[in-house]
Design a protein around this motif. Structure first.
Motif, PDB file in Angstrom:
ATOM      1  N   GLY A 269       0.816  -1.208   0.000  1.00 10.37           N
ATOM      2  CA  GLY A 269       0.000   0.000   0.000  1.00 10.37           C
ATOM      3  C   GLY A 269       0.849   1.257   0.000  1.00 10.37           C
ATOM      4  O   GLY A 269       1.726   1.438  -0.836  1.00 10.37           O
ATOM      5  N   GLN A 270       0.619   2.119   0.987  1.00  7.92           N
ATOM      6  CA  GLN A 270       1.247   3.436   0.999  1.00  7.92           C
ATOM      7  C   GLN A 270       2.579   3.482   1.735  1.00  7.92           C
ATOM      8  O   GLN A 270       3.102   4.563   1.987  1.00  7.92           O
ATOM      9  CB  GLN A 270       0.277   4.447   1.621  1.00  7.92           C
ATOM     10  CG  GLN A 270      -0.993   4.658   0.824  1.00  7.92           C
ATOM     11  CD  GLN A 270      -0.703   5.102  -0.604  1.00  7.92           C
ATOM     12  OE1 GLN A 270       0.008   6.066  -0.841  1.00  7.92           O
ATOM     13  NE2 GLN A 270      -1.249   4.361  -1.568  1.00  7.92           N
ATOM     14  N   TRP A 271       3.139   2.328   2.120  1.00  8.73           N
ATOM     15  CA  TRP A 271       4.419   2.346   2.822  1.00  8.73           C
ATOM     16  C   TRP A 271       5.478   3.087   1.995  1.00  8.73           C
ATOM     17  O   TRP A 271       5.684   2.802   0.821  1.00  8.73           O
ATOM     18  CB  TRP A 271       4.915   0.929   3.111  1.00  8.73           C
ATOM     19  CG  TRP A 271       6.244   0.943   3.803  1.00  8.73           C
ATOM     20  CD1 TRP A 271       7.479   0.806   3.246  1.00  8.73           C
ATOM     21  CD2 TRP A 271       6.467   1.171   5.208  1.00  8.73           C
ATOM     22  NE1 TRP A 271       8.463   0.932   4.193  1.00  8.73           N
ATOM     23  CE2 TRP A 271       7.869   1.162   5.410  1.00  8.73           C
ATOM     24  CE3 TRP A 271       5.630   1.394   6.289  1.00  8.73           C
ATOM     25  CZ2 TRP A 271       8.439   1.354   6.667  1.00  8.73           C
ATOM     26  CZ3 TRP A 271       6.196   1.588   7.546  1.00  8.73           C
ATOM     27  CH2 TRP A 271       7.586   1.565   7.717  1.00  8.73           C
ATOM     28  N   GLY A 272       6.164   4.014   2.641  1.00  7.92           N
ATOM     29  CA  GLY A 272       7.260   4.725   1.993  1.00  7.92           C
ATOM     30  C   GLY A 272       6.842   5.827   1.041  1.00  7.92           C
ATOM     31  O   GLY A 272       7.703   6.438   0.398  1.00  7.92           O
ATOM     32  N   GLN A 273       5.539   6.101   0.943  1.00 12.38           N
ATOM     33  CA  GLN A 273       5.070   7.163   0.046  1.00 12.38           C
ATOM     34  C   GLN A 273       5.054   8.495   0.779  1.00 12.38           C
ATOM     35  O   GLN A 273       4.332   8.665   1.756  1.00 12.38           O
ATOM     36  CB  GLN A 273       3.675   6.850  -0.474  1.00 12.38           C
ATOM     37  CG  GLN A 273       3.124   7.892  -1.442  1.00 12.38           C
ATOM     38  CD  GLN A 273       3.950   8.015  -2.701  1.00 12.38           C
ATOM     39  OE1 GLN A 273       4.033   7.062  -3.463  1.00 12.38           O
ATOM     40  NE2 GLN A 273       4.578   9.161  -2.919  1.00 12.38           N
ATOM     41  N   GLU A 274       5.868   9.427   0.314  1.00  7.49           N
ATOM     42  CA  GLU A 274       5.947  10.729   0.964  1.00  7.49           C
ATOM     43  C   GLU A 274       4.684  11.552   0.727  1.00  7.49           C
ATOM     44  O   GLU A 274       4.078  11.464  -0.341  1.00  7.49           O
ATOM     45  CB  GLU A 274       7.154  11.513   0.447  1.00  7.49           C
ATOM     46  CG  GLU A 274       8.489  10.959   0.868  1.00  7.49           C
ATOM     47  CD  GLU A 274       9.622  11.908   0.524  1.00  7.49           C
ATOM     48  OE1 GLU A 274      10.590  11.947   1.282  1.00  7.49           O
ATOM     49  OE2 GLU A 274       9.541  12.608  -0.504  1.00  7.49           O
ATOM     50  N   PRO A 275       4.309  12.398   1.695  1.00  5.90           N
ATOM     51  CA  PRO A 275       3.196  13.324   1.471  1.00  5.90           C
ATOM     52  C   PRO A 275       3.612  14.442   0.519  1.00  5.90           C
ATOM     53  O   PRO A 275       4.799  14.751   0.360  1.00  5.90           O
ATOM     54  CB  PRO A 275       2.918  13.873   2.866  1.00  5.90           C
ATOM     55  CG  PRO A 275       4.221  13.761   3.588  1.00  5.90           C
ATOM     56  CD  PRO A 275       4.866  12.517   3.053  1.00  5.90           C
ATOM     57  N   GLU A 276       2.637  15.056  -0.103  1.00  7.33           N
ATOM     58  CA  GLU A 276       2.898  16.060  -1.125  1.00  7.33           C
ATOM     59  C   GLU A 276       3.775  17.220  -0.663  1.00  7.33           C
ATOM     60  O   GLU A 276       4.601  17.719  -1.452  1.00  7.33           O
ATOM     61  CB  GLU A 276       1.574  16.592  -1.671  1.00  7.33           C
ATOM     62  CG  GLU A 276       1.733  17.506  -2.863  1.00  7.33           C
ATOM     63  CD  GLU A 276       0.417  17.869  -3.506  1.00  7.33           C
ATOM     64  OE1 GLU A 276       0.390  18.813  -4.322  1.00  7.33           O
ATOM     65  OE2 GLU A 276      -0.599  17.201  -3.191  1.00  7.33           O
ATOM     66  N   PRO A 277       3.658  17.693   0.615  1.00  9.84           N
ATOM     67  CA  PRO A 277       4.534  18.809   1.024  1.00  9.84           C
ATOM     68  C   PRO A 277       6.030  18.484   0.958  1.00  9.84           C
ATOM     69  O   PRO A 277       6.848  19.410   0.957  1.00  9.84           O
ATOM     70  CB  PRO A 277       4.088  19.068   2.471  1.00  9.84           C
ATOM     71  CG  PRO A 277       2.670  18.623   2.516  1.00  9.84           C
ATOM     72  CD  PRO A 277       2.620  17.416   1.625  1.00  9.84           C
ATOM     73  N   LEU A 278       6.391  17.208   0.897  1.00  9.98           N
ATOM     74  CA  LEU A 278       7.803  16.831   0.824  1.00  9.98           C
ATOM     75  C   LEU A 278       8.285  16.620  -0.609  1.00  9.98           C
ATOM     76  O   LEU A 278       9.458  16.322  -0.822  1.00  9.98           O
ATOM     77  CB  LEU A 278       8.055  15.553   1.636  1.00  9.98           C
ATOM     78  CG  LEU A 278       7.935  15.670   3.157  1.00  9.98           C
ATOM     79  CD1 LEU A 278       8.242  14.329   3.817  1.00  9.98           C
ATOM     80  CD2 LEU A 278       8.872  16.746   3.699  1.00  9.98           C
ATOM     81  N   TYR A 279       7.409  16.772  -1.585  1.00 12.12           N
ATOM     82  CA  TYR A 279       7.830  16.607  -2.974  1.00 12.12           C
ATOM     83  C   TYR A 279       8.887  17.658  -3.335  1.00 12.12           C
ATOM     84  O   TYR A 279       8.872  18.777  -2.824  1.00 12.12           O
ATOM     85  CB  TYR A 279       6.651  16.749  -3.931  1.00 12.12           C
ATOM     86  CG  TYR A 279       5.632  15.635  -3.865  1.00 12.12           C
ATOM     87  CD1 TYR A 279       5.840  14.495  -3.096  1.00 12.12           C
ATOM     88  CD2 TYR A 279       4.439  15.730  -4.574  1.00 12.12           C
ATOM     89  CE1 TYR A 279       4.893  13.481  -3.047  1.00 12.12           C
ATOM     90  CE2 TYR A 279       3.488  14.718  -4.532  1.00 12.12           C
ATOM     91  CZ  TYR A 279       3.716  13.597  -3.757  1.00 12.12           C
ATOM     92  OH  TYR A 279       2.771  12.606  -3.711  1.00 12.12           O
ATOM     93  N   GLY A 280       9.780  17.281  -4.222  1.00 15.95           N
ATOM     94  CA  GLY A 280      10.826  18.189  -4.665  1.00 15.95           C
ATOM     95  C   GLY A 280      10.345  19.128  -5.771  1.00 15.95           C
ATOM     96  O   GLY A 280       9.274  18.946  -6.350  1.00 15.95           O
ATOM     97  N   ILE A 281      11.174  20.131  -6.061  1.00 15.98           N
ATOM     98  CA  ILE A 281      10.892  21.112  -7.119  1.00 15.98           C
ATOM     99  C   ILE A 281      11.955  20.994  -8.207  1.00 15.98           C
ATOM    100  O   ILE A 281      13.158  21.036  -7.926  1.00 15.98           O
ATOM    101  CB  ILE A 281      10.878  22.551  -6.565  1.00 15.98           C
ATOM    102  CG1 ILE A 281       9.760  22.716  -5.538  1.00 15.98           C
ATOM    103  CG2 ILE A 281      10.733  23.557  -7.705  1.00 15.98           C
ATOM    104  CD1 ILE A 281       8.362  22.559  -6.113  1.00 15.98           C
ATOM    105  N   LEU A 282      11.498  20.848  -9.420  1.00  8.24           N
ATOM    106  CA  LEU A 282      12.375  20.802 -10.583  1.00  8.24           C
ATOM    107  C   LEU A 282      12.145  22.080 -11.394  1.00  8.24           C
ATOM    108  O   LEU A 282      11.044  22.308 -11.900  1.00  8.24           O
ATOM    109  CB  LEU A 282      12.068  19.572 -11.428  1.00  8.24           C
ATOM    110  CG  LEU A 282      12.924  19.363 -12.685  1.00  8.24           C
ATOM    111  CD1 LEU A 282      14.368  19.066 -12.307  1.00  8.24           C
ATOM    112  CD2 LEU A 282      12.352  18.232 -13.535  1.00  8.24           C
ATOM    113  N   ASN A 283      13.179  22.904 -11.484  1.00 12.69           N
ATOM    114  CA  ASN A 283      13.082  24.182 -12.194  1.00 12.69           C
ATOM    115  C   ASN A 283      14.056  24.150 -13.372  1.00 12.69           C
ATOM    116  O   ASN A 283      15.276  24.164 -13.179  1.00 12.69           O
ATOM    117  CB  ASN A 283      13.414  25.331 -11.238  1.00 12.69           C
ATOM    118  CG  ASN A 283      13.048  26.694 -11.808  1.00 12.69           C
ATOM    119  OD1 ASN A 283      12.919  26.847 -13.013  1.00 12.69           O
ATOM    120  ND2 ASN A 283      12.898  27.664 -10.931  1.00 12.69           N
ATOM    121  N   THR A 284      13.514  24.059 -14.585  1.00 16.49           N
ATOM    122  CA  THR A 284      14.353  23.949 -15.776  1.00 16.49           C
ATOM    123  C   THR A 284      14.048  25.082 -16.744  1.00 16.49           C
ATOM    124  O   THR A 284      13.179  25.932 -16.499  1.00 16.49           O
ATOM    125  CB  THR A 284      14.108  22.598 -16.486  1.00 16.49           C
ATOM    126  OG1 THR A 284      12.787  22.606 -17.059  1.00 16.49           O
ATOM    127  CG2 THR A 284      14.241  21.436 -15.517  1.00 16.49           C
TER     128      THR A 284
END
Length: 345
Positions: A270-285
């Protein structure tokens, strides 16, 4: 399915949380012996593994012909002698990071493992962090162009020393460089290989008897890698910052698995190890600025791979040579700090 009998030597945080709890979530293993002389840890071990025997001496694990795999979760100075004896007794061995205190010890263990034809691996669980798996994906997608700089942090705020903590006592292999540095260095080597030169700045900011802060810089042909950890960081730095000719990737926060394991969770589907959205990274290209959904972290992948290595002769998830290379970088950083200059590998 073949079941591997396991002996865990040491049942502190490492043995109980990072190995015991993880291995309970992996098919094909049965923990039959746990070594601890501490009455509180013994009681906990009997709750965690009701079918296991808790013993006071590592020798009882070594002498048990039924045990296939020995997991060494003891203070760093004992890694080498315990692992060597286990190998010579015909056991496969997993060693909690760092592999050993010295490169010489690491090489000697590698020779013994080859001689005995047994698996020898270092538990570099942070390769299976959500953030690191995401970082690898960003690199592999080549959206940043040529990578020119990488910075990685593992920071805490602990302005007081922990009581009865061997990592903060004046023993070989103690201190933050061997502890958290092993994670950061292994990840960097996993991404970029061995550098040409190493610089180390190692400090005791809390005025203790061991180091509690470091900055290690790895120099490649066209890439600079900065690795930092400290115990007096109240406001977090980015966990990762990856800079390329066409953009930047920034990621905050630590993988959530450790906190879940410390709270008593057992890895599950299931959701084991799935980070919550506030911890998502930012990719700026050059093309866009976007949130990057994190990959699922899963420490079980390490032990699933260990099982396949022992039973089906598959490649190890972390080789002894890779563990030795981490020690090589640590020793180079210590030498650099002593000389106050870069050193060549």
């Amino acid at each position: 399915m073949q079941v591997l009998k396991v002996g865990i030597i040491g049942y502190g945080l490492s043995g109980r949380v990072f190995h015991g709890a993880v291995i309970k979530g992996v098919d094909g293993f049965e923990v039959t012996k746990i070594v601890t002389s501490d009455p509180v840890k013994k009681a906990q071990a009997l709750v965690d593994f009701q079918g296991a025997e808790v013993v006071a001496s590592a020798q009882e694990v070594m002498d048990d012909p039924q045990i296939d795999l020995v997991i060494v979760c003891t203070p760093n100075t004992s890694h080498k002698p315990l692992a060597e004896e286990a190998l010579r007794k015909g056991k496969h061995v997993v060693i909690e990071k760092p592999f050993t205190v010295t490169l010489e010890d690491a090489v000697e263990l590698m020779v013994v493992a080859k001689e005995m034809n047994k698996c020898l691996s270092v538990y570099q669980n942070r390769r299976f962090d959500s953030d690191f798996k995401t970082l690898k994906r960003v690199i592999n997608e080549n959206r940043l162009g040529r990578i020119v700089e990488f910075e990685s942090h593992f920071d805490r705020f602990r302005n007081q020393f922990k009581g009865n903590a061997w990592r903060e006592d004046a023993h070989p292999g103690s201190g933050t460089l061997y502890d958290l540095g092993s994670h950061l260095i292994d990840q960097a080597l996993c991404l970029f290989g061995l550098p040409n030169e190493v610089y180390g700045d190692i400090r005791s900011q809390r005025r203790g008897v061991v180091d509690d802060q470091f900055e290690v810089i790895l120099y490649y042909d066209e890439l600079k890698v900065t690795l930092k950890a400290g115990n007096l960081v109240k406001e977090p730095w980015p966990r990762y910052m990856l800079i390329g000719t066409e953009g930047t990737f920034v990621k905050y926060g630590l993988d959530i698995q450790e906190s879940a394991l410390r709270e008593g969770a057992i890895p599950s589907k299931g959701q084991w190890g799935q980070e919550p959205e506030p911890l998502y990274g930012i990719l700026n290209t050059l093309e866009s600025r976007e949130t990057v959904i994190s990959e699922k972290g899963d420490y079980r992948e390490y032990y699933q791979a260990i099982y396949e290595s022992i039973v089906n002769n598959a490649p190890l998830p972390v080789t002894a040579e890779e563990g030795a290379n981490v020690i090589k970088i640590i020793q180079a950083a210590i030498e650099s700090d002593r000389l106050k200059r870069r050193v060549e590998l």
